[in-house]
Write a protein that holds these residues in place. Structure first.
Motif, PDB file in Angstrom:
ATOM      1  N   GLY A 111       0.786  -1.227   0.000  1.00 28.39           N
ATOM      2  CA  GLY A 111       0.000   0.000   0.000  1.00 28.39           C
ATOM      3  C   GLY A 111       0.814   1.272   0.000  1.00 28.39           C
ATOM      4  O   GLY A 111       0.355   2.305   0.493  1.00 28.39           O
ATOM      5  N   CYS A 112       2.014   1.228  -0.596  1.00 29.34           N
ATOM      6  CA  CYS A 112       2.889   2.402  -0.575  1.00 29.34           C
ATOM      7  C   CYS A 112       2.382   3.527  -1.475  1.00 29.34           C
ATOM      8  O   CYS A 112       2.681   4.700  -1.250  1.00 29.34           O
ATOM      9  N   SER A 133       0.293   4.481  -7.965  1.00 32.21           N
ATOM     10  CA  SER A 133      -0.708   5.507  -8.263  1.00 32.21           C
ATOM     11  C   SER A 133      -0.062   6.765  -8.828  1.00 32.21           C
ATOM     12  O   SER A 133      -0.656   7.466  -9.647  1.00 32.21           O
ATOM     13  N   PHE A 134       1.180   7.052  -8.407  1.00 33.20           N
ATOM     14  CA  PHE A 134       1.896   8.212  -8.939  1.00 33.20           C
ATOM     15  C   PHE A 134       2.442   7.927 -10.335  1.00 33.20           C
ATOM     16  O   PHE A 134       2.540   8.830 -11.165  1.00 33.20           O
ATOM     17  N   ALA A 135       2.795   6.676 -10.601  1.00 35.76           N
ATOM     18  CA  ALA A 135       3.397   6.327 -11.885  1.00 35.76           C
ATOM     19  C   ALA A 135       2.374   6.139 -12.991  1.00 35.76           C
ATOM     20  O   ALA A 135       2.670   6.383 -14.161  1.00 35.76           O
ATOM     21  N   CYS A 136       1.158   5.711 -12.652  1.00 35.55           N
ATOM     22  CA  CYS A 136       0.150   5.372 -13.669  1.00 35.55           C
ATOM     23  C   CYS A 136      -0.389   6.627 -14.355  1.00 35.55           C
ATOM     24  O   CYS A 136      -0.909   7.526 -13.685  1.00 35.55           O
ATOM     25  N   PRO A 137      -0.304   6.722 -15.693  1.00 32.67           N
ATOM     26  CA  PRO A 137      -0.828   7.897 -16.393  1.00 32.67           C
ATOM     27  C   PRO A 137      -2.355   7.928 -16.482  1.00 32.67           C
ATOM     28  O   PRO A 137      -2.925   8.931 -16.889  1.00 32.67           O
ATOM     29  N   PHE A 138      -3.009   6.827 -16.108  1.00 30.72           N
ATOM     30  CA  PHE A 138      -4.465   6.742 -16.211  1.00 30.72           C
ATOM     31  C   PHE A 138      -5.161   6.799 -14.855  1.00 30.72           C
ATOM     32  O   PHE A 138      -6.380   6.694 -14.782  1.00 30.72           O
ATOM     33  N   GLY A 139      -4.400   6.933 -13.770  1.00 31.25           N
ATOM     34  CA  GLY A 139      -5.004   6.994 -12.443  1.00 31.25           C
ATOM     35  C   GLY A 139      -5.732   5.730 -12.056  1.00 31.25           C
ATOM     36  O   GLY A 139      -6.723   5.766 -11.326  1.00 31.25           O
ATOM     37  N   ALA A 140      -5.237   4.578 -12.543  1.00 30.52           N
ATOM     38  CA  ALA A 140      -5.945   3.316 -12.323  1.00 30.52           C
ATOM     39  C   ALA A 140      -5.854   2.790 -10.894  1.00 30.52           C
ATOM     40  O   ALA A 140      -6.856   2.333 -10.347  1.00 30.52           O
ATOM     41  N   PRO A 141      -4.677   2.795 -10.245  1.00 33.46           N
ATOM     42  CA  PRO A 141      -4.594   2.247  -8.882  1.00 33.46           C
ATOM     43  C   PRO A 141      -5.477   3.017  -7.907  1.00 33.46           C
ATOM     44  O   PRO A 141      -5.479   4.248  -7.880  1.00 33.46           O
ATOM     45  N   GLN A 142      -6.242   2.294  -7.114  1.00 34.00           N
ATOM     46  CA  GLN A 142      -7.179   2.883  -6.161  1.00 34.00           C
ATOM     47  C   GLN A 142      -6.848   2.403  -4.747  1.00 34.00           C
ATOM     48  O   GLN A 142      -6.429   1.258  -4.549  1.00 34.00           O
ATOM     49  N   PHE A 143      -7.049   3.305  -3.775  1.00 31.22           N
ATOM     50  CA  PHE A 143      -6.778   2.966  -2.385  1.00 31.22           C
ATOM     51  C   PHE A 143      -7.908   3.473  -1.495  1.00 31.22           C
ATOM     52  O   PHE A 143      -8.458   4.555  -1.731  1.00 31.22           O
ATOM     53  N   SER A 188      -5.023   1.282   2.245  1.00 30.60           N
ATOM     54  CA  SER A 188      -5.318  -0.146   2.183  1.00 30.60           C
ATOM     55  C   SER A 188      -4.481  -0.771   1.075  1.00 30.60           C
ATOM     56  O   SER A 188      -3.667  -0.111   0.435  1.00 30.60           O
ATOM     57  N   LYS A 189      -4.697  -2.038   0.828  1.00 32.36           N
ATOM     58  CA  LYS A 189      -4.068  -2.683  -0.322  1.00 32.36           C
ATOM     59  C   LYS A 189      -4.589  -2.033  -1.605  1.00 32.36           C
ATOM     60  O   LYS A 189      -5.743  -1.629  -1.684  1.00 32.36           O
ATOM     61  N   MET A 190      -3.753  -1.960  -2.611  1.00 34.53           N
ATOM     62  CA  MET A 190      -4.154  -1.345  -3.870  1.00 34.53           C
ATOM     63  C   MET A 190      -5.205  -2.194  -4.575  1.00 34.53           C
ATOM     64  O   MET A 190      -5.184  -3.420  -4.499  1.00 34.53           O
ATOM     65  N   ASP A 191      -6.133  -1.529  -5.264  1.00 31.00           N
ATOM     66  CA  ASP A 191      -7.158  -2.206  -6.041  1.00 31.00           C
ATOM     67  C   ASP A 191      -7.229  -1.542  -7.410  1.00 31.00           C
ATOM     68  O   ASP A 191      -7.040  -0.328  -7.521  1.00 31.00           O
ATOM     69  N   LYS A 192      -7.474  -2.336  -8.453  1.00 29.32           N
ATOM     70  CA  LYS A 192      -7.590  -1.775  -9.791  1.00 29.32           C
ATOM     71  C   LYS A 192      -8.333  -2.743 -10.704  1.00 29.32           C
ATOM     72  O   LYS A 192      -8.629  -3.874 -10.312  1.00 29.32           O
ATOM     73  N   CYS A 193      -8.604  -2.295 -11.926  1.00 28.53           N
ATOM     74  CA  CYS A 193      -9.213  -3.142 -12.947  1.00 28.53           C
ATOM     75  C   CYS A 193      -8.327  -4.353 -13.215  1.00 28.53           C
ATOM     76  O   CYS A 193      -7.107  -4.235 -13.347  1.00 28.53           O
ATOM     77  N   THR A 194      -8.946  -5.517 -13.292  1.00 37.11           N
ATOM     78  CA  THR A 194      -8.216  -6.760 -13.559  1.00 37.11           C
ATOM     79  C   THR A 194      -8.523  -7.318 -14.948  1.00 37.11           C
ATOM     80  O   THR A 194      -8.153  -8.450 -15.247  1.00 37.11           O
ATOM     81  N   PHE A 195      -9.217  -6.540 -15.783  1.00 33.39           N
ATOM     82  CA  PHE A 195      -9.717  -7.029 -17.070  1.00 33.39           C
ATOM     83  C   PHE A 195     -10.611  -8.240 -16.844  1.00 33.39           C
ATOM     84  O   PHE A 195     -10.707  -9.147 -17.655  1.00 33.39           O
ATOM     85  N   CYS A 196     -11.263  -8.256 -15.676  1.00 32.26           N
ATOM     86  CA  CYS A 196     -12.141  -9.368 -15.279  1.00 32.26           C
ATOM     87  C   CYS A 196     -11.418 -10.710 -15.382  1.00 32.26           C
ATOM     88  O   CYS A 196     -11.975 -11.695 -15.898  1.00 32.26           O
ATOM     89  N   SER A 197     -10.169 -10.745 -14.910  1.00 31.93           N
ATOM     90  CA  SER A 197      -9.411 -11.997 -14.964  1.00 31.93           C
ATOM     91  C   SER A 197      -8.868 -12.418 -13.604  1.00 31.93           C
ATOM     92  O   SER A 197      -7.909 -13.180 -13.516  1.00 31.93           O
TER      93      SER A 197
END
Length: 218
Positions: A90-91, A95-105, A115-124
């Protein structure tokens, strides 16, 4: 082997947020986290307003993977970028590196601890066994293992958001652009995120990393 990618056609998106609702409902994403969101630019300016569905683009050379200090990210054989929540600390570097703002906390505990990071998994899913309860609780539904595409793309009423094999979906988009140019309605190739996430023509595919090779993976 197919390389799974997303395309968002800004000429078709009507900002209905169906993709956002489908993702949140099917994966039971907690309040405060949005794996997918719709962003509108030039809001209210006639002729220039565009809406874009944004999530993790599962980049060919993913910056989140490059900056993660504990190497919790990995790439599947289908080119999907996933992460192991048991390894994530959860560092927030991703989130700072992603150009799309995908990582969520989620901010939890005293002093806004992440918390632990959460993001789109491409439903996989994730590194747990396909279709297991543990996989669903941590990462959501694994539709790819069921032979299905991400629900956000399947639920898009105008087919602005499409996901699947990069060659197939890029062919669909190119056909749309050709039809628009033939009708004199649209002469550009306004393709959100493609060059940023996947590079230009001839960009080599990265070598996939099997989940079993990730330390701590199930």
């Amino acid at each position: 082997m197919a390389r799974m990618k997303f395309i968002c056609d800004t000429e078709r998106c009507i900002e209905c947020n169906g993709c956002v609702t489908a993702c949140k409902n099917d994966n039971e994403v907690p309040w405060g986290v949005n794996r997918r969101r719709v962003v509108t630019v030039n809001d209210g300016i006639i002729g220039k307003e565009k809406s874009i569905s944004v999530a993790c683009m599962h980049c060919t050379d993913a910056p989140c993977m490059a900056v993660c200090p504990v190497d919790c990210f990995y790439r599947t054989d289908e080119g999907v970028v996933l992460h192991d929540k048991d390894i994530c600390i959860g560092c927030g570097y991703c989130s700072f590196a992603c150009p799309f703002g995908a990582p969520q906390f989620l901010s939890t505990g005293a002093f806004g601890v992440r918390s632990k990071m959460d993001k789109c998994t491409f439903c996989s899913g994730g590194p747990e066994a396909n279709g297991s309860v543990a996989e669903f609780e941590k990462y959501g539904r694994n539709r790819l293992a069921e032979g299905k595409l991400p629900l956000c793309a399947e639920m898009c009423s105008t087919k602005a958001l499409i996901g699947g094999d990069s060659e197939v979906i890029s062919g669909i988009f190119n056909s749309r652009v050709a039809a628009r140019e033939a009708n004199g309605r649209f002469t550009g190739n306004n393709l959100f995120g493609w060059s940023t996430a996947y590079g230009g023509p001839g960009t080599p595919d990265p070598k996939p990393t099997a989940a079993a090779k990730i330390p701590g993976a199930k």
